[in-house]
Scaffold this motif. Structure first.
Motif, PDB file in Angstrom:
ATOM      1  N   LEU A 513       0.956  -1.620   0.311  1.00  0.00           N
ATOM      2  CA  LEU A 513      -0.364  -0.093   0.241  1.00  0.00           C
ATOM      3  C   LEU A 513       0.987   1.232  -0.293  1.00  0.00           C
ATOM      4  N   ASP A 514       0.206   2.383  -0.830  1.00  0.00           N
ATOM      5  CA  ASP A 514       1.444   3.557  -0.168  1.00  0.00           C
ATOM      6  C   ASP A 514       0.659   4.405   0.898  1.00  0.00           C
ATOM      7  N   ILE A 515       1.764   5.473   1.871  1.00  0.00           N
ATOM      8  CA  ILE A 515       1.038   5.635   2.470  1.00  0.00           C
ATOM      9  C   ILE A 515       1.229   7.207   2.674  1.00  0.00           C
ATOM     10  N   ASP A 516       0.365   8.241   2.798  1.00  0.00           N
ATOM     11  CA  ASP A 516       0.946   9.250   2.864  1.00  0.00           C
ATOM     12  C   ASP A 516       1.006   9.964   4.074  1.00  0.00           C
ATOM     13  N   LEU A 517       1.807  10.118   4.564  1.00  0.00           N
ATOM     14  CA  LEU A 517       2.179  10.719   5.916  1.00  0.00           C
ATOM     15  C   LEU A 517       1.480  11.477   6.197  1.00  0.00           C
ATOM     16  N   PRO A 518       1.821  12.839   5.635  1.00  0.00           N
ATOM     17  CA  PRO A 518       1.118  14.368   5.817  1.00  0.00           C
ATOM     18  C   PRO A 518      -0.369  14.183   6.757  1.00  0.00           C
ATOM     19  N   ARG A 519      -1.113  13.267   5.957  1.00  0.00           N
ATOM     20  CA  ARG A 519      -2.731  12.508   5.740  1.00  0.00           C
ATOM     21  C   ARG A 519      -2.770  12.239   7.675  1.00  0.00           C
ATOM     22  N   LEU A 520      -1.123  11.301   7.267  1.00  0.00           N
ATOM     23  CA  LEU A 520      -1.953  10.218   8.154  1.00  0.00           C
ATOM     24  C   LEU A 520      -1.587  10.837   9.984  1.00  0.00           C
ATOM     25  N   GLU A 521      -0.474  11.627   9.332  1.00  0.00           N
ATOM     26  CA  GLU A 521      -0.235  12.611  11.150  1.00  0.00           C
ATOM     27  C   GLU A 521      -1.119  14.130  11.232  1.00  0.00           C
ATOM     28  N   ALA A 522      -2.010  14.068  10.150  1.00  0.00           N
ATOM     29  CA  ALA A 522      -3.738  15.379  10.866  1.00  0.00           C
ATOM     30  C   ALA A 522      -4.066  14.110  11.099  1.00  0.00           C
ATOM     31  N   ILE A 523      -4.385  13.239  10.897  1.00  0.00           N
ATOM     32  CA  ILE A 523      -5.585  12.302  11.769  1.00  0.00           C
ATOM     33  C   ILE A 523      -5.270  11.904  13.318  1.00  0.00           C
ATOM     34  N   LEU A 524      -3.846  11.264  12.603  1.00  0.00           N
ATOM     35  CA  LEU A 524      -3.629  11.041  14.513  1.00  0.00           C
ATOM     36  C   LEU A 524      -3.951  12.706  14.989  1.00  0.00           C
ATOM     37  N   ILE A 525      -3.433  13.355  15.210  1.00  0.00           N
ATOM     38  CA  ILE A 525      -3.096  15.236  15.907  1.00  0.00           C
ATOM     39  C   ILE A 525      -4.756  15.113  15.986  1.00  0.00           C
ATOM     40  N   LEU A 526      -5.454  14.546  15.191  1.00  0.00           N
ATOM     41  CA  LEU A 526      -7.166  14.476  14.956  1.00  0.00           C
ATOM     42  C   LEU A 526      -8.335  13.547  15.901  1.00  0.00           C
ATOM     43  N   ASN A 527      -6.939  12.478  16.067  1.00  0.00           N
ATOM     44  CA  ASN A 527      -8.294  11.440  16.213  1.00  0.00           C
ATOM     45  C   ASN A 527      -7.618  10.330  17.361  1.00  0.00           C
ATOM     46  N   ASP A 528      -6.586  10.897  17.983  1.00  0.00           N
ATOM     47  CA  ASP A 528      -6.014   9.806  19.051  1.00  0.00           C
ATOM     48  C   ASP A 528      -6.430  10.045  20.791  1.00  0.00           C
ATOM     49  N   PHE A 529      -6.664   9.160  21.486  1.00  0.00           N
ATOM     50  CA  PHE A 529      -6.979   9.844  22.325  1.00  0.00           C
ATOM     51  C   PHE A 529      -5.762   8.912  24.115  1.00  0.00           C
ATOM     52  N   SER A 530      -5.920   9.746  24.451  1.00  0.00           N
ATOM     53  CA  SER A 530      -5.250   9.486  25.853  1.00  0.00           C
ATOM     54  C   SER A 530      -5.024   8.836  26.686  1.00  0.00           C
ATOM     55  N   ILE A 531      -5.042   7.590  26.547  1.00  0.00           N
ATOM     56  CA  ILE A 531      -5.574   6.243  27.659  1.00  0.00           C
ATOM     57  C   ILE A 531      -5.111   5.847  28.555  1.00  0.00           C
ATOM     58  N   THR A 532      -6.238   6.749  29.797  1.00  0.00           N
ATOM     59  CA  THR A 532      -6.078   7.281  31.320  1.00  0.00           C
ATOM     60  C   THR A 532      -6.429   5.128  32.010  1.00  0.00           C
ATOM     61  N   GLN A 533      -5.535   5.159  31.990  1.00  0.00           N
ATOM     62  CA  GLN A 533      -5.599   3.942  32.268  1.00  0.00           C
ATOM     63  C   GLN A 533      -5.901   3.413  34.250  1.00  0.00           C
ATOM     64  N   LEU A 534      -7.369   3.263  34.639  1.00  0.00           N
ATOM     65  CA  LEU A 534      -8.040   2.873  35.584  1.00  0.00           C
ATOM     66  C   LEU A 534      -7.674   2.130  36.761  1.00  0.00           C
ATOM     67  N   GLY A 535      -6.986   2.145  37.157  1.00  0.00           N
ATOM     68  CA  GLY A 535      -6.098   1.334  38.556  1.00  0.00           C
ATOM     69  C   GLY A 535      -6.778   1.458  39.906  1.00  0.00           C
ATOM     70  N   PRO A 536      -5.850   0.801  40.731  1.00  0.00           N
ATOM     71  CA  PRO A 536      -6.418   1.405  42.024  1.00  0.00           C
ATOM     72  C   PRO A 536      -6.469   2.357  42.533  1.00  0.00           C
ATOM     73  N   GLN A 537      -7.740   3.080  43.411  1.00  0.00           N
ATOM     74  CA  GLN A 537      -7.566   4.098  43.134  1.00  0.00           C
ATOM     75  C   GLN A 537      -7.296   4.574  44.732  1.00  0.00           C
ATOM     76  N   TYR A 538      -6.813   5.842  44.424  1.00  0.00           N
ATOM     77  CA  TYR A 538      -6.061   6.291  46.009  1.00  0.00           C
ATOM     78  C   TYR A 538      -6.754   7.289  46.633  1.00  0.00           C
ATOM     79  N   LEU A 539      -7.160   8.109  48.166  1.00  0.00           N
ATOM     80  CA  LEU A 539      -7.426   8.940  48.175  1.00  0.00           C
ATOM     81  C   LEU A 539      -6.077   9.986  47.340  1.00  0.00           C
ATOM     82  N   PRO A 540      -6.286  10.949  47.565  1.00  0.00           N
ATOM     83  CA  PRO A 540      -5.415  12.165  47.138  1.00  0.00           C
ATOM     84  C   PRO A 540      -4.169  12.715  46.976  1.00  0.00           C
ATOM     85  N   ALA A 541      -3.853  12.707  48.318  1.00  0.00           N
ATOM     86  CA  ALA A 541      -2.389  12.393  49.071  1.00  0.00           C
ATOM     87  C   ALA A 541      -2.114  10.576  48.923  1.00  0.00           C
ATOM     88  N   GLN A 542      -2.087   9.791  48.810  1.00  0.00           N
ATOM     89  CA  GLN A 542      -1.921   8.684  48.400  1.00  0.00           C
ATOM     90  C   GLN A 542      -1.038   8.562  47.175  1.00  0.00           C
TER      91      GLN A 542
END
Length: 799
Positions: A513-542
């Motif tokens: 396949l042919d990869i249009d890199l600038p277009r891919l970069e633009a897609i990722l800027i607008l469509n990626d998600f930060s993965i905030t993994q749920l883990g054990p929940q602590y009190l704020p000070a902990q």
């Protein structure tokens, strides 16, 4: 080893090291001596304003650079041996630093992205072989409408790109820079020796010849790795070509495989298959290499080819059946995988591994069909390894045109949906986690479009996407049908695009396949998600410190439009995204999710970078109607109150109370029912008061938590700080359950009183509607908080 190689080259030249130095200095004349200018320097980790200024200077340089016409090459190009010697010396310095463990500093590199660079979409068969390109060189954006055959002449190295020395059949040597080649992001130098050994023959489609930023030696720059084709010596394109120098290719596939160098192994097997396409054992070996690369489509196609080869031994055919089953499992085709595993089991009834594979297929089928997952198990597993093995699930939703969004797309409900209903479970197309990096160096990009410095996770995600597309080319439109900004044609309104269930043949030597890199970069800027993994929940000070910011591309989830006050919410357990309804949603109604959270100012700063229009949810419309001076005062107070939790604990309580009261005064009575900034302030004040452990302050903390929950959008049915509840009241929840605010609020800290059980029930109800998993997941996730509040035994007994 470096000295021996250098001595050999100097001996071949018949000169002394002093003469070598003279030749190197003679060649060291920059483009600025020829009428141009060097690109501006920019380094990672600078303040945002300095990065924006540097990007602006780079844009000006790009404009100047594109204005240059092709010009004659300088006459005093360095000899091939000098180029190779320079390469050897630089690589030796890098290896020396790596062996020392970067004891003094961590190297950091910055490259620019987000601007147009050429890539070829022309088949190799339609391109003419390039004549020796020694008469002119081109600016950084002018391509040669031909193909060029080159042979690697030196050991490659990686700084922020792959760099090596190549020569054409006439012996004309140049540097070559290659970006985003699969498996090379953050790789070790020795891995490149296996991937691009000396003597590797390359065909470059429509190569770009870059003017030198320093020295007189132009370089070949390849932004899109799909422009590179690895050529075997039997290819017709090489007929009538003889090389003036260079080394032969050695087929070392099995050695590479044993060393876990999967792509070099696949390339070696591919060379062998070019010589003997019917070598079923070689093809079956390539299947296994593709499986390790997660190139499942290519693996499945090869496995089918092995099974169809006339006269293939039964043992080899069975091996191909098993590997095809694993490939189809990787493609998410669980029905086909289960059938293949069961076929293999007929001839291998004692293979205990197969029973496990069949069970996994059945579990994935059930997840896909019912939306029922063992969230408690997945939560435990994600603490060890965030990449989870689950099937995707799509509820009663569909992508459709949204006329109120300028003709764009969105997701709507196909029937009435209840609070807490599961809408989507999605694995990422590609993801990046902290453990994926070599922690001894940092590589980041500056985005020319937005003028911001991208995180290293954002820089790496593009390489991960390209890697997956290389081995699964039928998925191309899954990525490239995502929105890429208004600089590109609008994507189709229908999504997801149809994907063939048949696997696609993949040749490790020739990208499919042919990869249009600038277009891919633009897609990722607008469509990626930060993965905030749920883990054990602590009190704020902990709260333990967190490292890195995991990132993923979730194509179907990217179809949800944003609303700060949304009717659905998303969370991640490991790398698995879960989307659930937090309001009752009518059939045909658009479903929205919050892309970002936090204070009003923080939300808007991010949204202006990633959205093409303003958010028009109820919360934002209320905020836009507020007094600008009050909003500015609120932003200043939030900077005082809403910083690191540790800062709040060091503040005097009277000052925190005063700031919170002043913040509350910035909200007019007409403001909406969700006031997140004020909720954060009350929650912060409550935690600080509770930490003082005096009865009066603990009681005041409870009142703060009540106010915080109301500001987050909860409707409280019971606001008494202490009370002995009747039997009937004890069986009811102290909150209204017609709606869940788009946050998992810490209701656990709201009561240290006789009715703690009711608040535990409320917290369990919210968690179950947001995530699922029931009591088991709830206790696992909140165990640190339950222990700190001495509520764990009560939770285990009463819930």
């Amino acid at each position: 080893m470096y000295q021996a190689a250098a001595d050999s080259l100097v001996a071949r030249l018949g000169i002394t090291y002093e003469k070598v130095s003279e030749l190197q200095e003679e060649a060291n004349v920059g483009i600025h001596d020829l009428g141009g200018s060097r690109p501006p320097d920019v380094h990672p980790g600078r303040p945002p304003k300095e990065t924006r200024d540097a990007v602006a200077r780079y844009k000006e340089w790009l404009k100047e650079d594109k204005s240059f016409e092709p010009m004659p090459l300088p006459q005093s190009e360095a000899p091939r041996e000098i180029l190779v010697l320079n390469q050897l010396g630089l690589r030796h310095s890098i290896e020396k630093e790596q062996n020392m463990g970067y004891s003094k500093m961590v190297p950091a590199y910055m490259i620019f992205a987000g601007f147009q660079r050429p890539f070829s979409a022309s088949p190799l068969s339609q391109l003419r072989r390039n004549a020796r390109a020694k008469d002119t060189y081109c600016n950084a954006f002018q391509s040669l409408p031909r193909t060029q055959q080159l042979m690697t002449d030196s050991r490659a190295m990686r700084i922020c790109t792959i760099e090596t020395i190549v020569e054409d059949p006439d012996g004309d040597a140049r540097g070559l820079w290659l970006y985003h080649f699969p498996t090379t992001y953050d790789c070790k130098q020795e891995y490149l020796d296996a991937l691009f050994p000396m003597g590797t023959i390359l065909a470059i489609r429509e190569p770009t010849l870059n003017a030198p930023a320093q020295g007189r030696c132009s370089t070949i720059g390849i932004d899109s790795p799909s422009d590179i084709i690895l050529i075997d010596r039997f290819n017709d394109i090489l007929k009538d070509i003889t090389w003036s120098s260079g080394m032969g290719w050695k087929n070392v596939g099995n050695e590479h495989f044993k060393a876990e160098r999967w792509l070099p192994a696949a390339i070696a097997y591919s060379h062998g298959l070019r010589a003997d396409p019917e070598a079923a054992d070689l093809r079956c070996n390539r299947v296994e290499a593709y499986l390790r690369l997660e190139w499942y489509s290519g693996a499945s196609a090869d496995a089918r080819r092995v099974q169809a080869t006339p006269g293939v031994p039964a043992a080899l055919r069975d091996k191909a059946v098993l590997r095809e089953a694993k490939a189809e499992y990787g493609r998410g085709h669980y029905d086909a995988a289960k059938a293949q595993f069961e076929e293999y089991k007929l001839t291998h009834p004692k293979d205990v591994e197969i029973a496990d594979w069949v069970a996994r297929c059945r579990k994935r089928q059930a997840e896909r069909d019912t939306g029922k997952y063992d969230w408690a198990y997945l939560f435990r597993h994600a603490q060890r390894d965030p990449r989870l093995d689950v099937a995707a699930f799509k509820g009663s939703i569909q992508v459709q045109p949204m006329t109120h969004r300028g003709g764009g797309r969105g997701i709507a409900a196909t029937r009435d949906i209840k609070v807490g209903e599961l809408l989507l479970v999605s694995k990422p197309f590609a993801s990046v986690f902290e453990q994926d990096f070599n922690t001894q160096e940092v590589l980041q990009h500056a985005d020319v479009r937005s003028g911001i410095e991208l995180s290293r996770e954002q820089s790496a995600l593009g390489s991960k996407v390209i890697h997956k597309l290389y081995g699964n080319p039928e998925l191309h439109n899954i990525v490239f049908d995502l929105f890429a900004s208004h600089e590109y044609p609008d994507p189709p309104l229908a999504y997801p695009p149809p994907v063939s269930t048949d696997p696609v043949f993949v040749d490790a030597l020739v990208p499919a396949l042919d990869i249009d890199l600038p277009r891919l970069e633009a897609i990722l800027i607008l469509n990626d998600f930060s993965i905030t993994q749920l883990g054990p929940q602590y009190l704020p000070a902990q709260q333990p410190s967190k490292r890195g910011s995991p990132l993923g591309l979730y194509p179907m989830a990217a179809m949800f439009n944003h609303a700060c006050l949304a009717n659905a919410v998303w969370h991640t357990i490991g790398d698995v995204m879960i989307v659930r309804a937090v309001m009752q949603i009518a059939a045909g109604e658009e479903i929205t999710i919050p892309y970002v959270g936090g204070s009003q100012k923080a939300r808007h700063e991010i949204l202006t970078r990633i959205m093409t229009e303003e958010c028009r949810c109820e919360l934002c419309e209320d905020e836009r109607g507020e007094d600008p001076e009050q909003k500015q005062a609120r932003a200043r107070l939030m900077e005082c109150i809403g910083g690191e939790w540790g800062r709040a604990y060091d503040m005097p309580v009277p000052q925190l109370r005063r700031w919170t009261d002043e913040l509350a005064a910035t909200f007019a009575p007409s403001c909406g029912w969700v006031r997140r900034d004020l909720g954060l302030a009350y929650e912060t004040l409550g935690e600080v008061l509770k930490s003082k452990k005096t009865p009066a302050l603990v009681k005041e903390a409870g009142e703060c938590f009540m106010k915080a929950l109301e500001c987050y959008g909860f409707v409280l049915l019971d606001k008494k700080a202490t009370a002995v509840q009747s039997a009937k009241a004890a069986a009811t929840l102290p909150i209204e359950i017609a709606i869940i605010p788009t946050t998992i609020a810490s209701t656990l800290g709201s009561r240290d009183s006789a009715d703690a059980k009711r608040w535990l029930m409320a917290a369990l109800w919210i968690t179950n509607r947001m995530l699922g998993g029931g009591k088991s997941l709830f206790i696992q996730m909140f165990e640190p908080v339950l222990d700190a509040l001495k509520l764990k035994k009560l939770a285990e007994k009463s819930l």
